[in-house]
Write an enzyme that holds these catalytic residues in place. Structure first.
Site, mmCIF file in Angstrom:
data_model
loop_
_atom_site.group_PDB
_atom_site.id
_atom_site.type_symbol
_atom_site.label_atom_id
_atom_site.label_comp_id
_atom_site.label_asym_id
_atom_site.label_seq_id
_atom_site.Cartn_x
_atom_site.Cartn_y
_atom_site.Cartn_z
ATOM 1 N N GLY A 8 0.826 -1.199 0.000
ATOM 2 C CA GLY A 8 0.000 0.000 0.000
ATOM 3 C C GLY A 8 0.861 1.251 0.000
ATOM 4 O O GLY A 8 1.810 1.353 0.777
ATOM 5 N N ALA A 9 0.542 2.196 -0.890
ATOM 6 C CA ALA A 9 1.360 3.407 -1.025
ATOM 7 C C ALA A 9 0.503 4.652 -0.890
ATOM 8 O O ALA A 9 0.480 5.518 -1.764
ATOM 9 C CB ALA A 9 2.094 3.401 -2.367
ATOM 10 N N GLY A 10 -0.223 4.730 0.206
ATOM 11 C CA GLY A 10 -1.056 5.894 0.476
ATOM 12 C C GLY A 10 -0.410 6.809 1.490
ATOM 13 O O GLY A 10 0.816 6.903 1.595
ATOM 14 N N CYS A 159 -15.022 7.516 9.058
ATOM 15 C CA CYS A 159 -14.316 8.752 8.748
ATOM 16 C C CYS A 159 -15.345 9.792 8.335
ATOM 17 O O CYS A 159 -15.735 9.870 7.164
ATOM 18 C CB CYS A 159 -13.299 8.506 7.631
ATOM 19 N N CYS A 353 -6.617 17.487 13.210
ATOM 20 C CA CYS A 353 -7.299 17.522 11.922
ATOM 21 C C CYS A 353 -7.558 18.959 11.486
ATOM 22 O O CYS A 353 -7.930 19.807 12.305
ATOM 23 C CB CYS A 353 -8.624 16.766 12.014
ATOM 24 N N LYS A 388 -5.109 24.440 5.250
ATOM 25 C CA LYS A 388 -5.237 23.142 4.585
ATOM 26 C C LYS A 388 -4.757 23.222 3.144
ATOM 27 O O LYS A 388 -4.130 22.290 2.637
ATOM 28 C CB LYS A 388 -6.673 22.632 4.641
#
Length: 422
Positions: A8-10, A159, A353, A388
Site C-alpha cells: 500500500g502506497a497511500g 471517517c 485535523c 489546509k
C-alpha cells in the site's frame, strides 16, 4: 540483508517507505507494492468532487520518486498473503518474498452493505480520486438542473470529517454560483449526534457544527441507518437511543455523496488469525500482529474498537497525524528487530485535523483520540481553509522529495502554536 515489503502506497505507505529506507540504509531492501501507479493525496478529494482541483494537482507517479531513494516499486494487486511462508502472491502471476511485511492498504469500500449505494449505482463517493472525479461529473449535472443534495455517511462508516467538509464545500460553491437557493441540502449520518465524528465529539464540536449547519441552511438526520438507495431517493431509519426506529425517512436528491462502511481488503481479510471479523488487522501496542510477529500494520486498515456503543454502528477514524505516528513506531520497531532487539516504540494515539469548510474551516485536537482526554481543542476560522490549502502543497512536495520527516507534527502543530503532543 532483510527485505521489508510495504503493501500500500497511500498516506501511510509512502512515508513508511521513505522513513524505513532512511532508518535501515543500503544494507536492507525496501519494496512497495501498490494497486495504482500513482500516489493520491486523499484529503483533497472533496475539492476534486467540487471541481476545485484536478487529478494532476493531487497525484503523481510513484515509481520515479521511490527509485530516487533506491526503493523498489511493484505495480500490482496483492491477491493473497501467504503468511506462513512470508510470501505475497500478486495478480500479475508473480510472487514476492519478505522478511517483514507492513500492511498500509487502507480500507475496502463496502458499498454492498447498503443496497443501491456506490458510484456504480446511485450515490457518489470521495474516497478515491476516481470516485471524486465521477462525483464531479454528477455534481455538474446537478448544477445544470438544480435540486436537492444529500451528503453523509452510512452505517459502519468511520471517517466522518470528509462528509462535513464536502457538505460545506458544496454550500460555498453553490453560493458562488448564485444557485444555493435552488438546492435544499440534507446531511444524513450514522453518528448519534452532529459533531460526534466517531470520537464521542471533540470539545464543542457538537454545538459548533450544529450551529454551522443551521447557519448554512443544511438540515440533518442523525442516528440514521441508511437501508437502501434508489434513483434520486435515499431511505433511512432514524433510530432511538435503544436502537428502535423513531422515524423512517425518504430523502429525495438530485445528487448524493454518502461515505460507505469500511472493511479490510480481501487479501488481508482472508489471512486466518490476522484480522477481526470486518477484516481489519489486529495489532499490539507496537503495531505488530500477535500471531504473525513479522507482520506490522498502520492506518485505516488496522483494528481499533469504537470509542463507544452507538445506536447505528460507527467506527473510529484514523487521522493523518495518528497514521504518521504509527508508521514511525513501525520503522523503529522493525529496525530494533533486525538489530536483534525487541520492539519498543508505541504510537501516539492523538488526533489532529484540519477540515475545510469552503471559505472557512475547523481544526481540532483530541489527546488522546479516544476519551477521556487530557486535551480537547476545537476551533474555527478562515485560517483553517488557508492552512489546509498550504498543507496540501507542502505534503505533496515533501512526498516527491522523499522526506522522512514527521510532516503533520512539523507543519500543523507548529501552525496551531503547539510544539509537540506528548
Amino acid at each position: 540483508m532483510a527485505h521489508i515489503v510495504i503493501l500500500g502506497a497511500g498516506t501511510g505507505g509512502m512515508p513508511c517507505a521513505y522513513e524505513m529506507k532512511a532508518e535501515l540504509g543500503k544494507k536492507h531492501e525496501v519494496t512497495v507494492v501498490n494497486a495504482n501507479e500513482y500516489f493520491q493525496f486523499v484529503p483533497s478529494n472533496p475539492w476534486v468532487a467540487a471541481g476545485w482541483r484536478k487529478r494532476d494537482d493531487i497525484t503523481f507517479p510513484i515509481a520515479p520518486y521511490l527509485k530516487k531513494k533506491k526503493i523498489n516499486f511493484v505495480h500490482a494487486i496483492c491477491s493473497k498473503i501467504d503468511a506462513q511462508n512470508n510470501r505475497l502472491e500478486l495478480d500479475n502471476g508473480t510472487t514476492l518474498d519478505y522478511d517483514y511485511l507492513v500492511i498500509t492498504t487502507g480500507p475496502r469500500l463496502a458499498f454492498e452493505e447498503v443496497q443501491g449505494s456506490g458510484p456504480a449505482q446511485h450515490t457518489s463517493s470521495i474516497c478515491t480520486i476516481n470516485h471524486a472525479e465521477k462525483a464531479w461529473e454528477q455534481y455538474q449535472a446537478c448544477i445544470e438542473n438544480p435540486g436537492p443534495i444529500v451528503v453523509g455517511a452510512m452505517p459502519f462508516a468511520s471517517c466522518f470529517g470528509p462528509a462535513y467538509e464536502f457538505a460545506f464545500i458544496l454550500d460555498a460553491d453553490l453560493r458562488r454560483r448564485k444557485i444555493r437557493h435552488k438546492v435544499p441540502m440534507t446531511f444524513v449520518t450514522s453518528e448519534p449526534y452532529i459533531g460526534h465524528l466517531g470520537l464521542g465529539g471533540v470539545g464543542d464540536s457538537k454545538s459548533m457544527l450544529e450551529s454551522d449547519l443551521r447557519n448554512y441552511h443544511i438540515k440533518w438526520i442523525t442516528n440514521a441507518k441508511t437501508t437502501k438507495v434508489e434513483a434520486n431517493k435515499l431511505f433511512c431509519d432514524e433510530l432511538n437511543a435503544d436502537g428502535s426506529v423513531a422515524k423512517q425517512h425518504e430523502v429525495n436528491f438530485n445528487f448524493a455523496m454518502m461515505l460507505p462502511a469500511f472493511k479490510g481488503v480481501d487479501a488481508v481479510a482472508n489471512v486466518e488469525g490476522l484480522c477481526n471479523p470486518r477484516g481489519f488487522v489486529i495489532v499490539d501496542e507496537h503495531h505488530r500482529n500477535p500471531k504473525y510477529k513479522n507482520i506490522y500494520s498502520a492506518g485505516v486498515c488496522i483494528a481499533i474498537p469504537p470509542c463507544e456503543t452507538t445506536p447505528v454502528p460507527t467506527g473510529t477514524p484514523k487521522t493523518g497525524y495518528m497514521i504518521e505516528s504509527m508508521v514511525t513506531s513501525i520503522v523503529h520497531n522493525i529496525g530494533a528487530e533486525i538489530a536483534g532487539k525487541q520492539p519498543y516504540q508505541t504510537a501516539t494515539w492523538n488526533a489532529i485535523c484540519l477540515a475545510d469548510m469552503g471559505d472557512t474551516g475547523a481544526a481540532f485536537i483530541a489527546l488522546p483520540q479516544i476519551p477521556p482526554r487530557n486535551l480537547a481543542w476545537f476551533k474555527k476560522g478562515k485560517w483553517v481553509h488557508t492552512a489546509k490549502v498550504a498543507f496540501e502543497k507542502y505534503f505533496i512536495r515533501k512526498m516527491k522529495k522523499g522526506t522522512s520527516e514527521p510532516l503533520y507534527e512539523k507543519y500543523i502543530l507548529k501552525l496551531m502554536g503547539i510544539g509537540k503532543l506528548n
